[in-house]
Design a protein around this motif. Sequence first.
Motif, mmCIF file in Angstrom:
data_model
loop_
_atom_site.group_PDB
_atom_site.id
_atom_site.type_symbol
_atom_site.label_atom_id
_atom_site.label_comp_id
_atom_site.label_asym_id
_atom_site.label_seq_id
_atom_site.Cartn_x
_atom_site.Cartn_y
_atom_site.Cartn_z
ATOM 1 N N THR A 20 34.055 42.769 39.605
ATOM 2 C CA THR A 20 33.673 42.241 38.288
ATOM 3 C C THR A 20 34.108 40.795 38.113
ATOM 4 O O THR A 20 33.363 39.972 37.569
ATOM 5 N N SER A 21 35.312 40.473 38.583
ATOM 6 C CA SER A 21 35.808 39.100 38.417
ATOM 7 C C SER A 21 35.311 38.167 39.520
ATOM 8 O O SER A 21 35.515 36.955 39.446
ATOM 9 N N ASN A 22 34.659 38.741 40.547
ATOM 10 C CA ASN A 22 34.106 37.945 41.650
ATOM 11 C C ASN A 22 35.171 37.052 42.290
ATOM 12 O O ASN A 22 34.953 35.860 42.510
ATOM 13 N N ASN A 23 36.313 37.657 42.600
ATOM 14 C CA ASN A 23 37.421 36.860 43.139
ATOM 15 C C ASN A 23 37.455 36.789 44.663
ATOM 16 O O ASN A 23 38.381 36.218 45.249
ATOM 17 N N GLY A 24 36.465 37.393 45.326
ATOM 18 C CA GLY A 24 36.375 37.284 46.773
ATOM 19 C C GLY A 24 37.181 38.310 47.547
ATOM 20 O O GLY A 24 37.234 38.260 48.784
ATOM 21 N N LEU A 25 37.811 39.266 46.855
ATOM 22 C CA LEU A 25 38.639 40.259 47.530
ATOM 23 C C LEU A 25 37.882 41.541 47.879
ATOM 24 O O LEU A 25 38.414 42.401 48.584
ATOM 25 N N ASP A 26 36.673 41.666 47.399
ATOM 26 C CA ASP A 26 35.900 42.902 47.557
ATOM 27 C C ASP A 26 35.806 43.364 49.009
ATOM 28 O O ASP A 26 36.151 44.505 49.345
ATOM 29 N N GLU A 27 35.351 42.504 49.894
ATOM 30 C CA GLU A 27 35.145 42.885 51.296
ATOM 31 C C GLU A 27 36.465 43.244 51.972
ATOM 32 O O GLU A 27 36.525 44.188 52.772
ATOM 33 N N LYS A 28 37.511 42.507 51.650
ATOM 34 C CA LYS A 28 38.825 42.793 52.240
ATOM 35 C C LYS A 28 39.315 44.173 51.806
ATOM 36 O O LYS A 28 39.825 44.958 52.621
ATOM 37 N N LEU A 29 39.181 44.472 50.532
ATOM 38 C CA LEU A 29 39.653 45.758 50.023
ATOM 39 C C LEU A 29 38.819 46.920 50.571
ATOM 40 O O LEU A 29 39.344 48.007 50.837
ATOM 41 N N MET A 30 37.526 46.677 50.757
ATOM 42 C CA MET A 30 36.672 47.716 51.331
ATOM 43 C C MET A 30 37.085 48.004 52.778
ATOM 44 O O MET A 30 37.128 49.154 53.216
ATOM 45 N N GLU A 31 37.413 46.950 53.503
ATOM 46 C CA GLU A 31 37.895 47.104 54.884
ATOM 47 C C GLU A 31 39.195 47.906 54.901
ATOM 48 O O GLU A 31 39.379 48.814 55.719
#
Length: 212
Positions: free
Chosen positions: A48-59
Amino acid sequence: VYTKTGDKGTSSLYNMERRSKDDPIFEALGDTDELNAAVGVAREYCVTSNNGLDEKLMEIQSRLLDIGSAIATPATSDKSNDKKKEHVHFDGENVTILEKWIDEMDEQLPALRNFILPSGGLSASHLHIARAVCRRCERHMIPLKQQDDISDTVAIYMNRLSDFLFVAARFAAKHENRTETVYRKARSKDSASTSTTTASKQTENESKNGDK
């Protein structure tokens, strides 16, 4: 969905060995599952905040499933044959990746000069929750490591993951321009008493001035 095989308080590991559900193996597995869920919630806020952590957390969520498989294949069990052990091998490169991410984020953050409280917005706060769960997960893996049921790499990854989640929380707060709450020491009794007396006198003076 339900098999009824666990109704008597036992469950099966990946190596097909059945153990009591209060076995330390299941304690660690439960914590790993809870951590994955906590990371999942944090990831939704990060999206939601588009902070760039999405892909890292999914990994990380995928690697936590791998760790669960490793835990569920205790190395000292006779049921854990070489083929299964090889299948659940956890590569040390996963630790290296975490360290790289930590360094990249840390370079963008102001130096930490005070203890901070879990804060900094919804993304950051939920990453702190995940960090706390990760610490518990790591503690419950220590007995398994001492018994050589899990590898050094799995234990090291969990230790490094808590560091990642701490730095990620600070990174998320910075991205949202949110202020992190700094720890403050408790006021002494003398200080509290002085503040109360001062406030009382101020109120009394304001009341007198109001009467005029």
